[in-house]
Design an enzyme around this catalytic site. Structure first.
Site, short mmCIF file in Angstrom:
data_model
loop_
_atom_site.label_atom_id
_atom_site.label_comp_id
_atom_site.label_asym_id
_atom_site.label_seq_id
_atom_site.Cartn_x
_atom_site.Cartn_y
_atom_site.Cartn_z
N THR A 18 -20.10 14.18 -1.44
CA THR A 18 -20.85 12.95 -1.17
C THR A 18 -21.25 12.80 0.30
O THR A 18 -21.99 11.88 0.64
CB THR A 18 -20.02 11.72 -1.58
OG1 THR A 18 -18.78 11.72 -0.86
CG2 THR A 18 -19.73 11.74 -3.08
N VAL B 90 -23.08 17.11 4.63
CA VAL B 90 -23.10 18.55 4.39
C VAL B 90 -23.04 18.84 2.89
O VAL B 90 -23.71 19.74 2.39
CB VAL B 90 -21.94 19.24 5.13
CG1 VAL B 90 -21.88 20.74 4.79
CG2 VAL B 90 -22.10 19.07 6.64
N CYS C 68 -21.26 24.13 14.36
CA CYS C 68 -22.72 24.12 14.27
C CYS C 68 -23.39 24.58 15.56
O CYS C 68 -24.34 25.37 15.53
CB CYS C 68 -23.20 22.72 13.89
SG CYS C 68 -22.55 21.39 14.91
N HIS D 140 -29.78 19.99 16.67
CA HIS D 140 -29.19 20.18 17.99
C HIS D 140 -30.10 21.06 18.85
O HIS D 140 -30.73 22.00 18.36
CB HIS D 140 -27.83 20.88 17.89
CG HIS D 140 -26.75 20.04 17.29
ND1 HIS D 140 -26.89 18.71 17.02
CD2 HIS D 140 -25.47 20.38 16.93
CE1 HIS D 140 -25.74 18.25 16.51
NE2 HIS D 140 -24.88 19.24 16.44
#
Length: 343
Positions: A12, A15, A128, A248
């Site tokens: 949920t 990701v 990340c 990013h």
């Protein structure tokens, strides 16, 4: 094509939702799909590919007959990954729990796929920011060894979760309406102080360590050493949260072990899978978060010589941290394993 039973833990969250989008987009060969989350989220209905799935509460018994367990990250990994492996699943984990475990391979499929075969049931997805950076480092490193990396990141609020995104939106609305700005999330919900992110930058992501680097900065340093299998490479990092929703950006300065021209760097990057070069100063073309959000590729631009050192280059690297920085990278690991018959 053979199909596989897949479980998504954290289905949920941001990701987890990205996993679902990518499974449909990439036609991932799943037979059965089990969506797992915390007790709080259990019972939610998720409509996916024409079918309604009920989110189940994750337990240690949730992984029977599962081939691939995609963990979206968080504290649940430590609790449930060993149980999933014991049940026969391969766990691809987005949390930081196992990244620096010497028994667990830390994988970016375009960079070090040969290490996947060393897994013992768990494969770690890197941080990340690390993934986005090594995608730009690897094609150059393969031509000329990199001696030193200096990186400053400009990280979107979605890296702090849905709550951080909502807080940015609410703060902008408050400022526009002349209302008081409320900050409860950034730089971290569990930290004793919180700062406004709207129209601001926060030079702290995660907690500070004894060496005055943040945990996020040390992740970039330690994980890059492990992924590149080069512990002599000098790396220093400064990580900054910026008022951008998604994707990013990183300013990367590298010192090379030999001569390598700007054009050679562009050529190497352009040929590397998963990387695109967007670099035309005359036309004001360069990567930006707005243009990379929702995209799979890492974009590199502003490629230029660093004239302050011998054999130096500057790169501007931008990538969607929820896609390549998380869900896509994990799914690519599973795809690689399927292609090379590792299940």
């Amino acid at each position: 094509m053979e199909k596989y039973n897949v479980a998504i833990l954290g289905a949920t969250g941001a990701v987890g939702q990205e996993f679902l989008d990518l499974i449909e987009e990439r036609k991932f060969p799943f037979a059965q799909l089990k969506l797992l989350a915390s007790k709080r989220s259990a019972g939610q209905i998720i409509h996916f590919m024409g079918k309604d799935y009920t989110v189940e509460e994750a337990t240690k018994d949730s992984f029977k007959d599962i081939h691939i367990a995609l963990f979206a990250g968080g504290a649940a990994s430590k609790e449930f990954a060993p149980a999933a492996v014991e049940a026969g699943a391969v766990v691809i984990d987005n949390s930081s729990t196992f990244r620096m475990d010497p028994q667990v391979p830390l994988i970016v499929p375009e960079v070090n796929p040969e290490m996947i075969k060393t897994h013992k049931g768990i494969i770690a997805n890197p941080n990340c920011s690390t993934i986005i950076m090594v995608m730009a480092l690897k094609p150059i490193y393969d031509q000329v060894k990199i001696k030193r990396v200096v990186v400053s990141t400009y990280q979107a609020v979605s890296g702090g979760g849905k709550e951080a995104m909502a807080e940015l939106e609410n703060q902008v609305k408050s400022i526009a309406n002349g209302q008081e700005v409320v900050a409860n999330i950034l730089p971290g919900a569990s930290l004793p102080k919180h700062y406004q992110i709207a129209f601001n930058l926060i030079p702290q992501i995660d907690v500070f360590k004894d060496n005055l680097y943040t945990k996020e900065e040390m992740k970039m340093i330690d994980e890059t050493h492990k992924i590149m299998n080069d512990y002599d490479m000098g790396i220093t990092a400064t990580t900054i949260r910026v008022p951008v929703y998604r994707s990013h950006a990183e300013s990367v300065n590298i010192e090379l072990d030999g001569e390598f021209s700007v054009q050679e760097a562009k050529n190497a990057l352009a040929k590397f899978p998963g990387v695109i070069v967007e670099d035309d100063p005359a036309e004001m073309i360069y990567p930006m978060p707005l243009n990379t959000s929702g995209k799979n590729d890492v974009a590199v631009g502003r490629i230029r010589k660093d004239y302050s050192i011998k054999n130096g280059l500057n790169l501007w690297v931008v990538g969607d941290q929820i896609r390549k920085g998380a869900a896509l990278n994990a799914l690519q690991i599973a795809e690689y394993m399927i292609e090379h018959k590792m299940f």
